[in-house]
Design a protein around this motif. Structure first.
Motif, mmCIF file in Angstrom:
data_model
loop_
_atom_site.group_PDB
_atom_site.id
_atom_site.type_symbol
_atom_site.label_atom_id
_atom_site.label_comp_id
_atom_site.label_asym_id
_atom_site.label_seq_id
_atom_site.Cartn_x
_atom_site.Cartn_y
_atom_site.Cartn_z
ATOM 1 N N GLU A 520 -2.346 5.657 -10.411
ATOM 2 C CA GLU A 520 -2.544 5.547 -11.845
ATOM 3 C C GLU A 520 -1.438 4.707 -12.498
ATOM 4 O OE1 GLU A 520 -5.017 8.104 -10.152
ATOM 5 O OE2 GLU A 520 -2.867 8.564 -10.178
ATOM 6 N N GLU A 521 -0.326 4.499 -11.791
ATOM 7 C CA GLU A 521 0.768 3.695 -12.323
ATOM 8 C C GLU A 521 0.559 2.209 -12.012
ATOM 9 O OE1 GLU A 521 5.638 3.257 -11.905
ATOM 10 O OE2 GLU A 521 4.579 4.961 -11.008
ATOM 11 N N PHE A 522 0.304 1.888 -10.772
ATOM 12 C CA PHE A 522 -0.066 0.518 -10.393
ATOM 13 C C PHE A 522 -0.875 0.585 -9.111
ATOM 14 C CE2 PHE A 522 4.209 1.385 -8.879
ATOM 15 C CZ PHE A 522 4.106 1.129 -7.520
ATOM 16 N N ARG A 523 -1.681 -0.442 -8.907
ATOM 17 C CA ARG A 523 -2.680 -0.374 -7.851
ATOM 18 C C ARG A 523 -2.436 -1.351 -6.716
ATOM 19 N NH1 ARG A 523 -8.346 0.583 -11.190
ATOM 20 N NH2 ARG A 523 -7.541 2.263 -12.513
ATOM 21 N N GLN A 524 -1.554 -2.285 -6.854
ATOM 22 C CA GLN A 524 -1.266 -3.202 -5.760
ATOM 23 C C GLN A 524 0.128 -3.789 -5.927
ATOM 24 O OE1 GLN A 524 -4.344 -6.251 -6.361
ATOM 25 N NE2 GLN A 524 -2.711 -7.740 -6.618
ATOM 26 N N ILE A 525 0.705 -4.196 -4.775
ATOM 27 C CA ILE A 525 2.009 -4.839 -4.735
ATOM 28 C C ILE A 525 1.865 -6.090 -3.875
ATOM 29 C CG2 ILE A 525 4.442 -4.599 -4.111
ATOM 30 C CD1 ILE A 525 4.137 -1.598 -4.327
ATOM 31 N N SER A 526 2.260 -7.207 -4.400
ATOM 32 C CA SER A 526 2.239 -8.465 -3.644
ATOM 33 C C SER A 526 3.670 -8.952 -3.456
ATOM 34 C CB SER A 526 1.408 -9.525 -4.375
ATOM 35 O OG SER A 526 0.057 -9.127 -4.464
#
Length: 809
Positions: A520-526
């Motif tokens: 719910e905070e963030f959905r992906q990391i690149s």
């Protein structure tokens, strides 16, 4: 025509210049020294360093060494001062025998530049040998009727020295019957013969002894003597005669033992014993006498040993025939040995480098080889080759030296080591060959960056992961070797935020989570992962990694409407008595912070005062009437609604909705105040009376408290509401946005009415009660809504209560 002739002359001149330059270069790489024979061990021959233009201080560093081919080591090189000196006493006759020119060859090899310089040392002859005769006594039988002037050959003196130091002449002691004559052969050799000057008379002198002296031309001259014993025989007037003065035959060096080389022939005109002839070797070298046998009766010469062209290409000897009367004749026999291809080429590695860097340029020297073939002519013509599939070439360096060089740049990642087979083949029939193997290791250079197995990495991880857990691993390969292939991993320097969330093991490439992720905070990391090798300079490559956070069902549904009031009471919804089945009473609005099926909400009635009276939409949350209202139905219906998501396991929340059956709010309040429990003859009346008294008492005290609270509340909100109007607390009027992007709208129902005690009537304008709930409906209320129980507990209070509105979703 003149122009054509000029061009031809120019071409000839250019070719001559090129040949002259090649000859000069060849001469410049050849050093010549000369020393006398019998030079003692340790004698100075020459200064190699000076003659080659090298610094004597750098000789050992440049890898200079001396190579002698096919002979004992007669010379050595002093690497401190560059002098060439002898290592043993040198005897020219022992080394070169009868050769007129005696030269010892060696090569000086400069290891660092792979250059070869020829060194030849000429051994000068000195008069260190006296002439010698084969026998100490020579017996000559001469018939007494021998004609004057007859000549009798004498032994030839041998002197291994050359030129003026060899035999120069002969002398004979004084004799009244004989004189000495010296003849010179075609090859310049001198032969002494005894000449009869006076007739012999056996009865007067049966024998006499003479001294034959041979002398050389040295300073001082040396001499050798032999005794000539002359025996006077009775008359034998015909001497044997050879059929040829010179016999010459040619045989291959592979002639088998036992082969008849030649049969000598001679004739004698005498009869009887004077006609019986015996053949013998008159002059023959000791080495030759072990190779050939002469049958004294038949004159047949047979091979009894192995001849070798490489040792002696021809054998010369003098043969003699003598009859029974003592008369004799002599002839020269020359046996020429021809070469056969019986010696394979000999390959010798004089200098070699066992390892070379893969980025070495083409033409890098790997080894220096020397090839020799003991045969002669075309049998000694040698061709050296290496396999065509290898990146190496053989180039002729000097004389019989070949340089093995690289033909192109090498690649250790394709071939890490080579076993180079160098083959030498001569031109004989059949050809003979030999080979040698040179092992070469290719040294690695850092010419390959690390490469990842994938072009892009996509990784999925469930939220709420434990801290420090391994997420995934990356793998990069580097075809280099050793430190050049040691890979370290790191997160890109530009991804500063990522470094607080993730870490990577620099050795293994395993990525770890430094925190627990929340979908719910963030959905992906690149981010970028960099792989760098340990070379110098190092090479690197980067790859993009996308980490997707997968949702877990970790959020319970949140009910937005009806909201739970701050004072703990529940919202009240109105339903007219005349409502038809399907009438929309209200709508339960809920959201779920999760996504996907974890956010799919379903609604159901857990509990109802009147089961079957109301129904709720499974997915809409709309509460509708299921049938017509009956008189027996309770005016106050309490509904417990369960909101459940579709996760595994599912999470849920519940809310209680109160529905009042009334056409207007004043009616609903009066109906609610008049509600009493139905008579039940079976119930315990005493129990209900006690409960009613307690309930009324509580309501009374509650009313007082609420009244006091309302007065205080009205005073505080007087600055915010016009004409005593306030916003209905606890009911949101703005729209809501779910995480998955679905908008839920809060809808309002507004009713204005006033309540007075006594016989006053309610003012009840109708609200908007349709199936579709309008959005953004403004809502005002004069006073907070009071429950019927609170009104009943007022005991006829004349205060007027104003209710602004009831808001619904």
């Amino acid at each position: 025509m003149p122009t054509t002739k000029c061009l031809k002359d120019c071409k000839r001149g250019a070719v001559f210049c090129m040949l002259f330059a090649s000859i000069c270069r060849a001469i410049s790489r050849q050093i010549h020294y000369s020393i006398p024979e019998e030079t003692e061990k340790g004698s100075l021959v020459g200064n190699i360093a000076k003659d080659l233009g090298l610094d004597a201080k750098d000789l050992s560093d440049r890898g200079i060494h001396l190579v002698s081919q096919g002979r004992s080591e007669y010379f050595a090189l002093n690497y401190k001062n560059g002098y060439l000196y002898t290592t043993k006493r040198i005897d020219r006759e022992e080394i070169c025998g009868w050769q007129e020119t005696c030269i010892l060859n060696a090569e000086v090899i400069v290891g660092d530049s792979m250059k070869v310089y020829g060194v030849e040392v000429e051994i000068m002859d000195i008069n260190d040998h006296a002439p010698t005769f084969q026998l100490e006594t020579l017996i000559i039988n001469i018939s007494e009727n021998t004609a004057l002037g007859s000549r009798f050959p004498l032994y030839e003196a041998q002197d291994p020295d050359l030129g003026n130091n060899s035999v120069q002449g002969y002398k004979l002691s004084n004799s009244s019957h004989f004189s000495l004559v010296v003849e010179t052969s075609v090859k310049g050799k001198q032969y002494a013969k005894l000449v009869l000057e006076r007739p012999l008379d056996r009865e007067e002198l049966a024998s006499q002894n003479l001294i034959l002296t041979a002398y050389d031309g040295g300073h001082p001259a040396k001499t050798g003597t032999t005794q000539v014993h002359v025996v006077v025989l009775d008359a034998n007037d015909n001497a044997p005669i050879f059929s040829q003065r010179i016999y010459e035959v040619s045989w291959r060096e592979d002639i088998p033992i036992g082969t008849t080389v030649i049969r000598l022939k001679a004739t004698d005109l005498d009869e009887g014993i004077n006609k019986q002839m015996k053949f013998s070797f008159h002059k023959i070298a000791a080495e030759t006498s072990h190779l050939f046998h002469l049958d004294s009766d038949s004159g047949e010469i047979t091979l009894v040993g192995n001849v070798d062209f490489e040792e002696t290409p021809f054998h010369e000897m003098e043969v003699q025939v003598q009859d029974g009367g003592g008369l004799l004749d002599s002839a020269t026999l020359m046996i020429i040995i021809t070469d056969v291809n019986d010696n394979a080429p000999e390959l010798a590695i004089t200098s070699v480098i066992h390892s070379v860097a893969e980025d070495s340029p083409a033409g890098t020297s790997v080894a220096l080889l020397n090839v020799q073939d003991k045969d002669s002519a075309e049998n000694a013509e040698v061709t050296c080759t290496v396999p065509d599939n290898l990146p190496f070439l053989l180039t002729k360096s000097y004389d019989s030296y070949y340089s093995l060089v690289t033909s192109r740049t090498l690649d250790r990642e394709q071939v890490a080591a080579y076993n180079i087979t160098v083959t030498a083949v001569d031109s004989g029939t059949p050809p003979l060959s030999s080979s040698t193997v040179i092992a070469l290791k290719i040294l690695d250079t850092n010419d390959n960056p690390p490469s990842f197995q994938e072009t892009v990495y996509t990784v999925y991880i469930l939220e709420n992961n434990p801290r420090g857990a391994s997420i995934f691993s990356l793998k990069a390969d580097d075809p280099d070797w050793g430190e050049n292939s040691r890979i370290t991993y790191s997160v890109g320097e530009e991804d500063i935020k990522v470094s607080s969330d993730l870490s990577i093991n620099s050795e293994t490439g395993t990525v770890y989570a430094l925190r627990s992720f929340d979908y719910e905070e963030f959905r992906q990391i690149s981010f970028l992962v960099k792989a760098q090798d340990g070379g110098s300079p190092s090479l690197s490559s980067s790859i993009s990694v996308t980490l997707f956070i997968l949702d877990q069902n970790d959020n319970t549904p949140e009910i937005l409407y009806p909201s739970v009031p701050i004072d703990g009471s529940t919202g009240v919804e109105l339903a007219p008595h005349s409502s038809e089945p399907g009438y929309l009473v209200t709508k339960v609005v809920a959201v779920d912070a999760d996504s996907g099926q974890n956010a799919w909400l379903s609604y159901q009635l857990l509990k109802a005062t009147e089961p079957g009276l109301f129904s709720i939409g499974l997915h809409t949350g709309e509460i509708r009437t299921a049938r017509f209202f009956l008189d027996k139905d309770a005016l106050k219906q309490s509904l417990v609604v369960l909101v459940k998501d579709n996760g595994q396991p599912p999470l849920s929340a519940s809310v209680t909705v109160t529905v009042v059956l009334a056409d207007s709010i004043p009616e609903s309040l009066s109906d609610i105040s008049s509600i009493s429990a139905p008579a039940d003859p079976q119930s315990d009346l005493t129990f209900y009376l006690v409960v009613a008294v307690a309930f009324v008492s509580c309501l009374f005290f509650t009313f007082l408290l609420v009244l006091l609270a309302l007065r205080l509340h009205r005073w505080r909100n007087s600055q915010l509401c016009d004409s005593g109007s306030v916003t209905f607390t606890g009911v949101p009027v703005s729209q809501f946005m779910g995480i998955d992007g679905v908008q839920a709208f809060l809808h309002s129902y507004c009713h204005d009415f006033s309540l007075t005690t006594g016989k006053s009537n309610f003012g009840f304008p109708k609200g908007n009660l349709s199936n579709t709930l309008p959005s953004q409906q403004p809502c005002e209320m004069k006073d907070p809504f009071l429950l019927a129980e609170d009104i009943n507990s007022s005991h006829g209070d004349s205060a007027t209560t104003q209710v602004s509105c009831v808001c619904q979703m």
